[in-house]
Structure formats: structure tokens, C-alpha cells
Design an enzyme around this catalytic site. Structure first.
Site, mmCIF file in Angstrom:
data_model
loop_
_atom_site.group_PDB
_atom_site.id
_atom_site.type_symbol
_atom_site.label_atom_id
_atom_site.label_comp_id
_atom_site.label_asym_id
_atom_site.label_seq_id
_atom_site.Cartn_x
_atom_site.Cartn_y
_atom_site.Cartn_z
ATOM 1 N N ARG A 1 -11.014 -5.590 9.751
ATOM 2 C CA ARG A 1 -11.158 -5.866 11.082
ATOM 3 C C ARG A 1 -11.156 -7.432 11.609
ATOM 4 N NH1 ARG A 1 -15.036 -1.316 10.046
ATOM 5 N NH2 ARG A 1 -14.409 0.298 11.537
ATOM 6 N N HIS B 1 -13.525 2.632 3.604
ATOM 7 C CA HIS B 1 -12.536 2.632 4.517
ATOM 8 C C HIS B 1 -13.145 1.980 5.904
ATOM 9 C CE1 HIS B 1 -8.441 4.095 4.694
ATOM 10 N NE2 HIS B 1 -8.404 3.768 6.031
ATOM 11 N N ASP C 1 -14.299 -3.988 0.200
ATOM 12 C CA ASP C 1 -14.245 -4.274 1.503
ATOM 13 C C ASP C 1 -15.399 -3.342 2.183
ATOM 14 O OD1 ASP C 1 -13.353 -1.683 2.408
ATOM 15 O OD2 ASP C 1 -11.162 -2.122 2.723
ATOM 16 N N GLN D 1 0.836 -1.316 -0.122
ATOM 17 C CA GLN D 1 -0.116 -0.082 -0.172
ATOM 18 C C GLN D 1 0.914 1.344 -0.009
ATOM 19 O OE1 GLN D 1 -1.143 1.297 3.664
ATOM 20 N NE2 GLN D 1 -3.238 1.992 3.200
#
Length: 365
Positions: free
Chosen positions: A314, A259, A290, A137
Site C-alpha cells: 500500500r 496479504h 509484509d 511473482q
């Protein structure tokens, strides 16, 4: 005797159990850091509710054998259509952080997106778990020379692609963190920028912690990315218009994400955006997804609505907090087994066969 229970990690036999066990182990401040969203957390809640608005279309007597889950994303082979997200501050959850995550992915045949703001350098994660450390990333912000320096490091470390997180020109308004005064030690996010690197962490990530800052443009980003041989993924896409702009700028894949509800509160659920983005770009563009994913059923619904791979943040952090590498492996195995069960009940022999006809809006016959 027939048993239907999967062996758990410290009693965490299901994915909800893993979450509960993780939150019991973490301090209240770290739990809020992990669980919280932006503002009133409307989008955080919407991400979960969106999955409930879609029902599966069950088919029986398909004559199919055990469903096949294997596929690929940007040329990277995957035994499971799940990647782990580039969540930073990973040593908050386990001493080995993203190294443990990557090793778990390697064991389960999938891949990591390794964070820039992580506890370990991208080279370290690649060295420790090369089969899984396939994407790295980067944040398009801060000094351009540092961005290009990091891009070169990613290439030399052997990564297969770059994930550009576009939705963080500044940090979200996260009131749980503001309220409890959580102070994140720089060591948890400075793996790529140690003290002796000559790079000031505040220069790179300052905008995440200060309000305002310079926002890059599509044209500027396109110019910078022409210098790399690596394909890049545009993360944070929530509209068809931005999807088209990202592709015009040279993106090889799109990553639909709000996000996890942590940036801008009040935007639609990522699952709603996925439908719009897939409709806008058509069937040929690779899409990652996501936000709100908590079980295998969510993965299958996201694939049905247009995702090629689903990314977990998570969920991976819960597993990390419960059992390190073994905890993340446990999460991935639970996802795999649930996905296979659902595909069997849907009458599909291959995850690649799952499309819009596998789901329908709740209430529509």
C-alpha cells in the site's frame, strides 16, 4: 535557519501525508480496492495494532557513526532493506504502473517483486528497469502448463528469483468491493496475458474471482519447482508448520504475510506470525515480511523480530498514485531517513545489528 522538513511531492511531506494525498486523488471505488481488507477487516486492523505492542529499547552514547542500511536478499544487493510488493492492477494508480515502481527502486538501490497479475509484462518491466526487476511473482493455481510457461519466461527475462504467492487459491471475501460493485477491467491485470497470447485469462486467474477451485499441494509444487534453476520464495507463510513445509518443498526463503489483511479475516497479525516463524526455522533462513507497514519504525521493528527485508504494498501504491515514479522514490527516501534516525537513537551503527534486544513487549520493563 535549521529546517527539519523533507521536500514533499505536492505537499506530501510525510508518509501519512502521502497516504492522504493518494486517497484524495483516487476514486472512492479504487480507494476501497486499495484500502480494504477481508470480512470485518479485523486482521487489517490487527496488522497495525501489532506494531504498537512492541517498544524500542533505546541506548545512548553509542559512539556510532551514520547507520549503514545496505544488505542483500537471496544474493540481490540492497541499499535499503525494503522491496516493493507484487500488487497488481497497477495502472489504476499511475499510467506507468510497475514500470514506474521499478524505476524508483532502481534509483533508490532496492528491488521490485513484479506481479503476474499486473498491467505490464514481466519482460517489459525487466527491460525498463533491469537493476530493480529482480523477483517475479507467480500464483500456483490454474493450468500447470501455463505455470511452467511463466516460469520459463521469468528465467529468460533475467530475474534472480521467483515469489510464489501461496495464499490465493481463491480471492478473499472483500466486502468493500462487493458493496460498491467494483468492476476491474481485465486490461489492468493482463499484462502477461495479452489477447494474442493464446492464453485465456479466466483459465489462469479464474479462481481468484470464483469461489472454490483446485488447491495445489506441497508435493506437487515441489515437483514443479525442481525444474527451475531460480531460488523461490514462499509467500503467505503464517505458521511455523507451513514454514517447515515450504523449506521441505525446496523454498529458498520465506515470506511472512497475511496479504495485508485482504485474504482470510480473523488470522493473527503478520508481525505475530513473524515471531513464530523465525523461532521455528532459526536464524539462517531468509525471511521477507509484509502487512501493516506504514513507516520506518515498522521496518525496524520487523527486522528486530526476525525479518531480513520488509515489503511494502500500500505504501508504494500511495506514492504511485501521488507522483508516479517520483512519488515512489519519495516514499522510499522517507523510509530510509526515518530508519536511519531510529537506528541512531537505538545506538546501532548497522541495521544488521538489530535483533530481539532492540525491542520489548509494551508494559514489560
Amino acid at each position: 535557519m535549521v529546517t527539519f522538513q523533507t521536500a514533499g511531492i505536492d505537499g506530501a511531506a510525510t508518509l501519512p501525508d502521502v497516504r492522504s494525498a493518494a486517497l484524495e486523488r483516487l476514486s472512492p471505488e479504487v480507494a476501497d480496492f486499495l484500502e480494504g481488507g477481508a470480512g470485518d477487516e479485523v486482521t487489517l486492523a490487527a496488522n497495525r495494532r501489532a506494531f504498537d505492542r512492541w517498544a524500542f529499547v533505546q541506548r545512548v552514547m553509542s559512539g556510532r557513526e551514520t547507520p549503514r542500511l545496505a544488505g542483500s536478499f537471496l544474493g540481490v544487493p540492497l541499499e535499503l532493506p525494503v522491496l516493493t510488493a507484487p500488487f497488481g492492477a497497477d495502472r489504476l494508480f499511475d499510467a506507468e504502473g510497475q514500470v514506474a515502481v521499478a524505476r524508483a527502486n532502481a534509483a533508490e538501490g532496492t528491488a521490485s517483486i513484479v506481479p503476474e497479475a499486473g498491467s505490464f509484462a514481466i519482460e517489459t518491466v525487466a527491460r525498463e528497469a533491469a537493476p530493480a526487476a529482480r523477483f517475479a511473482q507467480l500464483h500456483p493455481m490454474g493450468p500447470v502448463d501455463n505455470f511452467l510457461r511463466m516460469l520459463g519466461r521469468i528465467e529468460r527475462a533475467g530475474y534472480s528469483g521467483v515469489c510464489l504467492t501461496l495464499d490465493c487459491p481463491t480471492g478473499g471475501w472483500r466486502e468493500r468491493i462487493i458493496r460498491n460493485g467494483f468492476d476491474l477491467d481485465e486490461s489492468y491485470v493482463s499484462g502477461n496475458y495479452p489477447v494474442d497470447s493464446g492464453v485465456e485469462l479466466e483459465q489462469v486467474f479464474g479462481q481468484l474471482f470464483e469461489r472454490g477451485g483446485t488447491v495445489w499441494s506441497w508435493d506437487g509444487l515441489a515437483d514443479l519447482m525442481r525444474g527451475t534453476r531460480l531460488p523461490w520464495i514462499a509467500k503467505g507463510i503464517m505458521t511455523g508448520a507451513d514454514a517447515e513445509s515450504a523449506l521441505a518443498a525446496g523454498a529458498s526463503a520465506l515470506y511472512v504475510s497475511n496479504h495485508g489483511g485482504r485474504q482470510l479475516d480473523g488470522v493473527p497479525a503478520s508481525l505475530e506470525a513473524l515471531v513464530e516463524v523465525r523461532r521455528a526455522v532459526g536464524p539462517g533462513v531468509p525471511i521477507a515480511f509484509d502487512s501493516g507497514v506504514r513507516r520506518g519504525a515498522d521496518v525496524v521493528k520487523a527486522v528486530a523480530l526476525g525479518a531480513d527485508v520488509v515489503v511494502i504494498g500500500r505504501l508504494a501504491a500511495y506514492g504511485l498514485a501521488v507522483g508516479g515514479r517520483a512519488g515512489v522514490e519519495h516514499v522510499l527516501r522517507l523510509l530510509r531517513d526515518e530508519i536511519r534516525t531510529i537506528l541512531t537513537l537505538l545506538g546501532r551503527g548497522d541495521l544488521g545489528e538489530v535483533g530481539p534486544d532492540a525491542v520489548r513487549p509494551v508494559g514489560r520493563s
